[in-house]
Design an enzyme around this catalytic site. Sequence first.
Site, PDB file in Angstrom:
ATOM      1  N   TYR A 147       8.237  12.853 -10.645  1.00  0.00           N
ATOM      2  CA  TYR A 147       8.927  12.894  -9.345  1.00  0.00           C
ATOM      3  C   TYR A 147       8.066  13.629  -8.318  1.00  0.00           C
ATOM      4  O   TYR A 147       7.748  13.095  -7.253  1.00  0.00           O
ATOM      5  CB  TYR A 147      10.269  13.594  -9.527  1.00  0.00           C
ATOM      6  CG  TYR A 147      11.143  13.619  -8.295  1.00  0.00           C
ATOM      7  CD1 TYR A 147      11.811  12.475  -7.871  1.00  0.00           C
ATOM      8  CD2 TYR A 147      11.315  14.789  -7.554  1.00  0.00           C
ATOM      9  CE1 TYR A 147      12.631  12.504  -6.741  1.00  0.00           C
ATOM     10  CE2 TYR A 147      12.130  14.824  -6.434  1.00  0.00           C
ATOM     11  CZ  TYR A 147      12.792  13.688  -6.036  1.00  0.00           C
ATOM     12  OH  TYR A 147      13.605  13.709  -4.929  1.00  0.00           O
ATOM     13  N   GLY A 150       4.681  11.946  -7.764  1.00  0.00           N
ATOM     14  CA  GLY A 150       4.935  10.625  -7.159  1.00  0.00           C
ATOM     15  C   GLY A 150       5.210  10.786  -5.674  1.00  0.00           C
ATOM     16  O   GLY A 150       4.655  10.069  -4.827  1.00  0.00           O
ATOM     17  N   ASN A 176      17.560  20.358  -1.193  1.00  0.00           N
ATOM     18  CA  ASN A 176      18.792  19.970  -1.918  1.00  0.00           C
ATOM     19  C   ASN A 176      19.952  19.628  -0.976  1.00  0.00           C
ATOM     20  O   ASN A 176      20.384  20.480  -0.203  1.00  0.00           O
ATOM     21  CB  ASN A 176      19.243  21.100  -2.847  1.00  0.00           C
ATOM     22  CG  ASN A 176      18.189  21.442  -3.878  1.00  0.00           C
ATOM     23  OD1 ASN A 176      17.061  21.796  -3.527  1.00  0.00           O
ATOM     24  ND2 ASN A 176      18.522  21.326  -5.145  1.00  0.00           N
ATOM     25  N   GLN A 211      18.012  31.975 -10.160  1.00  0.00           N
ATOM     26  CA  GLN A 211      17.178  31.082  -9.330  1.00  0.00           C
ATOM     27  C   GLN A 211      17.968  30.661  -8.097  1.00  0.00           C
ATOM     28  O   GLN A 211      19.198  30.598  -8.156  1.00  0.00           O
ATOM     29  CB  GLN A 211      16.693  29.855 -10.127  1.00  0.00           C
ATOM     30  CG  GLN A 211      17.742  28.837 -10.519  1.00  0.00           C
ATOM     31  CD  GLN A 211      18.414  29.139 -11.855  1.00  0.00           C
ATOM     32  OE1 GLN A 211      18.630  30.281 -12.205  1.00  0.00           O
ATOM     33  NE2 GLN A 211      18.777  28.095 -12.596  1.00  0.00           N
ATOM     34  N   PRO A 276      12.045  25.372 -10.557  1.00  0.00           N
ATOM     35  CA  PRO A 276      11.582  26.310  -9.524  1.00  0.00           C
ATOM     36  C   PRO A 276      12.498  27.530  -9.408  1.00  0.00           C
ATOM     37  O   PRO A 276      13.715  27.414  -9.522  1.00  0.00           O
ATOM     38  CB  PRO A 276      11.630  25.465  -8.237  1.00  0.00           C
ATOM     39  CG  PRO A 276      11.536  24.052  -8.709  1.00  0.00           C
ATOM     40  CD  PRO A 276      12.262  24.021 -10.021  1.00  0.00           C
TER      41      PRO A 276
HETATM   42  P1  NAD Z   1      20.256   8.504  -5.343  1.00  0.00           P
HETATM   43  O1  NAD Z   1      19.771   8.451  -6.744  1.00  0.00           O
HETATM   44  O2  NAD Z   1      21.734   8.533  -5.087  1.00  0.00           O
HETATM   45  O3  NAD Z   1      19.682   7.314  -4.490  1.00  0.00           O
HETATM   46  C1  NAD Z   1      18.471   6.656  -4.781  1.00  0.00           C
HETATM   47  C2  NAD Z   1      18.689   5.167  -4.592  1.00  0.00           C
HETATM   48  O4  NAD Z   1      17.455   4.484  -4.838  1.00  0.00           O
HETATM   49  C3  NAD Z   1      19.709   4.595  -5.581  1.00  0.00           C
HETATM   50  O5  NAD Z   1      20.600   3.745  -4.890  1.00  0.00           O
HETATM   51  C4  NAD Z   1      18.850   3.837  -6.578  1.00  0.00           C
HETATM   52  O6  NAD Z   1      19.543   2.785  -7.202  1.00  0.00           O
HETATM   53  C5  NAD Z   1      17.716   3.375  -5.681  1.00  0.00           C
HETATM   54  N1  NAD Z   1      16.472   3.065  -6.405  1.00  0.00           N
HETATM   55  C6  NAD Z   1      15.859   3.821  -7.363  1.00  0.00           C
HETATM   56  N2  NAD Z   1      14.740   3.219  -7.763  1.00  0.00           N
HETATM   57  C7  NAD Z   1      14.618   2.060  -7.045  1.00  0.00           C
HETATM   58  C8  NAD Z   1      13.677   0.997  -7.029  1.00  0.00           C
HETATM   59  N3  NAD Z   1      12.593   1.006  -7.808  1.00  0.00           N
HETATM   60  N4  NAD Z   1      13.889  -0.029  -6.173  1.00  0.00           N
HETATM   61  C9  NAD Z   1      14.994  -0.058  -5.377  1.00  0.00           C
HETATM   62  N5  NAD Z   1      15.918   0.915  -5.360  1.00  0.00           N
HETATM   63  C10 NAD Z   1      15.731   1.970  -6.179  1.00  0.00           C
HETATM   64  O7  NAD Z   1      19.557   9.786  -4.680  1.00  0.00           O
HETATM   65  P2  NAD Z   1      19.718  10.416  -3.225  1.00  0.00           P
HETATM   66  O8  NAD Z   1      20.115  11.823  -3.393  1.00  0.00           O
HETATM   67  O9  NAD Z   1      20.502   9.526  -2.345  1.00  0.00           O
HETATM   68  O10 NAD Z   1      18.196  10.417  -2.738  1.00  0.00           O
HETATM   69  C11 NAD Z   1      17.696   9.465  -1.823  1.00  0.00           C
HETATM   70  C12 NAD Z   1      16.253   9.784  -1.496  1.00  0.00           C
HETATM   71  O11 NAD Z   1      16.157  11.094  -0.936  1.00  0.00           O
HETATM   72  C13 NAD Z   1      15.342   9.774  -2.727  1.00  0.00           C
HETATM   73  O12 NAD Z   1      14.089   9.223  -2.349  1.00  0.00           O
HETATM   74  C14 NAD Z   1      15.175  11.236  -3.049  1.00  0.00           C
HETATM   75  O13 NAD Z   1      13.951  11.495  -3.683  1.00  0.00           O
HETATM   76  C15 NAD Z   1      15.238  11.869  -1.677  1.00  0.00           C
HETATM   77  N6  NAD Z   1      15.681  13.263  -1.763  1.00  0.00           N
HETATM   78  C16 NAD Z   1      16.994  13.567  -1.990  1.00  0.00           C
HETATM   79  C17 NAD Z   1      17.379  14.885  -2.092  1.00  0.00           C
HETATM   80  C18 NAD Z   1      18.814  15.285  -2.332  1.00  0.00           C
HETATM   81  O14 NAD Z   1      19.068  16.470  -2.521  1.00  0.00           O
HETATM   82  N7  NAD Z   1      19.782  14.399  -2.310  1.00  0.00           N
HETATM   83  C19 NAD Z   1      16.424  15.904  -1.986  1.00  0.00           C
HETATM   84  C20 NAD Z   1      15.097  15.554  -1.775  1.00  0.00           C
HETATM   85  C21 NAD Z   1      14.735  14.229  -1.655  1.00  0.00           C
HETATM   86  N1  UDP Z   2      21.449  23.870 -12.648  1.00  0.00           N
HETATM   87  C1  UDP Z   2      22.369  24.636 -13.353  1.00  0.00           C
HETATM   88  N2  UDP Z   2      23.385  23.988 -13.983  1.00  0.00           N
HETATM   89  C2  UDP Z   2      23.563  22.643 -13.929  1.00  0.00           C
HETATM   90  C3  UDP Z   2      22.625  21.868 -13.194  1.00  0.00           C
HETATM   91  C4  UDP Z   2      21.577  22.518 -12.581  1.00  0.00           C
HETATM   92  O1  UDP Z   2      22.272  25.857 -13.412  1.00  0.00           O
HETATM   93  O2  UDP Z   2      24.540  22.148 -14.518  1.00  0.00           O
HETATM   94  C5  UDP Z   2      20.361  24.561 -11.949  1.00  0.00           C
HETATM   95  C6  UDP Z   2      18.967  23.995 -12.207  1.00  0.00           C
HETATM   96  O3  UDP Z   2      18.396  24.568 -13.350  1.00  0.00           O
HETATM   97  C7  UDP Z   2      18.255  24.414 -10.928  1.00  0.00           C
HETATM   98  C8  UDP Z   2      19.348  24.363  -9.852  1.00  0.00           C
HETATM   99  O4  UDP Z   2      20.570  24.390 -10.562  1.00  0.00           O
HETATM  100  O5  UDP Z   2      17.789  25.737 -11.038  1.00  0.00           O
HETATM  101  C9  UDP Z   2      19.304  23.108  -9.011  1.00  0.00           C
HETATM  102  O6  UDP Z   2      19.228  21.999  -9.890  1.00  0.00           O
HETATM  103  P1  UDP Z   2      19.299  20.487  -9.373  1.00  0.00           P
HETATM  104  O7  UDP Z   2      19.062  19.621 -10.561  1.00  0.00           O
HETATM  105  O8  UDP Z   2      20.543  20.295  -8.596  1.00  0.00           O
HETATM  106  O9  UDP Z   2      18.115  20.374  -8.319  1.00  0.00           O
HETATM  107  P2  UDP Z   2      16.546  20.767  -8.353  1.00  0.00           P
HETATM  108  O10 UDP Z   2      16.247  21.611  -9.550  1.00  0.00           O
HETATM  109  O11 UDP Z   2      15.831  19.471  -8.390  1.00  0.00           O
HETATM  110  O12 UDP Z   2      16.369  21.539  -7.091  1.00  0.00           O
END
Ligand code: NAD
Ligand code: UDP
Length: 324
Positions: A147, A150, A176, A211, A276
Amino acid sequence: MDTGKRILVTGGAGFLGSFLCERLIAEGHEVICVDNFFTGRRRNVAKLLDDRRFEIIRHDVTFPLYLEVDEIYNLACPASPIHYQFDPVQTTKTSVHGAINMLGLAKRTGARILQASTSEVYGDPEYHPQREDYWGHVNPIGPRSCYDEGKRCAETLFFDYWRQYNLPIKVARIFNTYGPRMRPDDGRVVSNFIVQALENKPITIYGSGEQTRSFCFVTDLIDGFVRLMRSSKDVTGPINLGNPGEFTMIELAKLVVELTGSRSAIEHRPLPTDDPRQRRPDISRAQEVLGWEPKVALREGLVETIRYFDELLGEVAQRAEAVA
Ligand code: NAD
Ligand code: UDP
């Protein structure tokens, strides 16, 4: 307000994507939502399916796509650690091949393109809060790397298309974000804690719970996206979008228990690899360049999210009763 654009939203049936599609349709645009439904759901965009300006296409962005569009929001990619680690090779392909395909589409059509990047590009940060000029501290070979790396490579591609082809790019680094329409099995912390609290099951805190994370409510984030897309051409980003309020996971758990009135106890589980230790965005660039800052406080956003999950779990229980 400019209306009547044709806008592609990849990952449009996901959590953030569905809110973005709704917002763009409400503003009078045509929206093409492309999704492979790995984590997305048709029900997320159910309200839009009858709108003649909304179209949904099942497609995997790792394969080329030929459409005519004015703007592209590239959101396709699973965001939850359990989902992106399920098929890590596909996750890297989604970010990297997906970016190449969508940038190619933008180049051919002259569309503006916005990348949903992430605070994960900072990895386990050595600087706090994180500013956009920090290059990050990322493990290239761990379970989160598919992730993180990528998304970092996607940023590289966006900036190379900008330098090489003068493509109008916008890169948002999202911290987040939470809200209604997250999946109950999403695995991210806010949805996990809320579902566990509503079911009076133990709240699973990974590690000590010291964290920190910063949580942005979904509507604030979407507003930031749209402002960034509409900013002048010289604004490429990267630009942090997130809520600078910072909470430990223990604080979050206690707040969720309080707001749900739950009887859940707290249970500690092992900390996942490379988790993290702290995360908080410096949003001065977004404030200055976009005039953006989040408006919804964590408590307020949690109340709305809890209401959503309460209704959802109620529907599930009713269906189970009907079957029994
Ligand atoms: P999500 O998993 O709900 O949405 C991702 C969507 O992408 C889904 O509908 C999934 O089916 C689609 N998808 C996955 N792989 C695909 C592919 N190869 N081709 C077409 N569709 C595909 O997640 P989200 O929280 O809505 O996140 C949306 C975007 O925002 C993502 O790129 C994620 O990395 C980014 N983002 C989200 C957060 C967050 O906290 N929600 C934080 C940082 C970045
Ligand atoms: N986390 C937790 N309990 C859970 C899920 C996540 O304590 O049931 C913690 C996880 O280890 C991280 C933080 O919550 O420290 C945020 O996790 P999340 O997967 O939501 O996002 P990311 O780590 O990608 O920021």
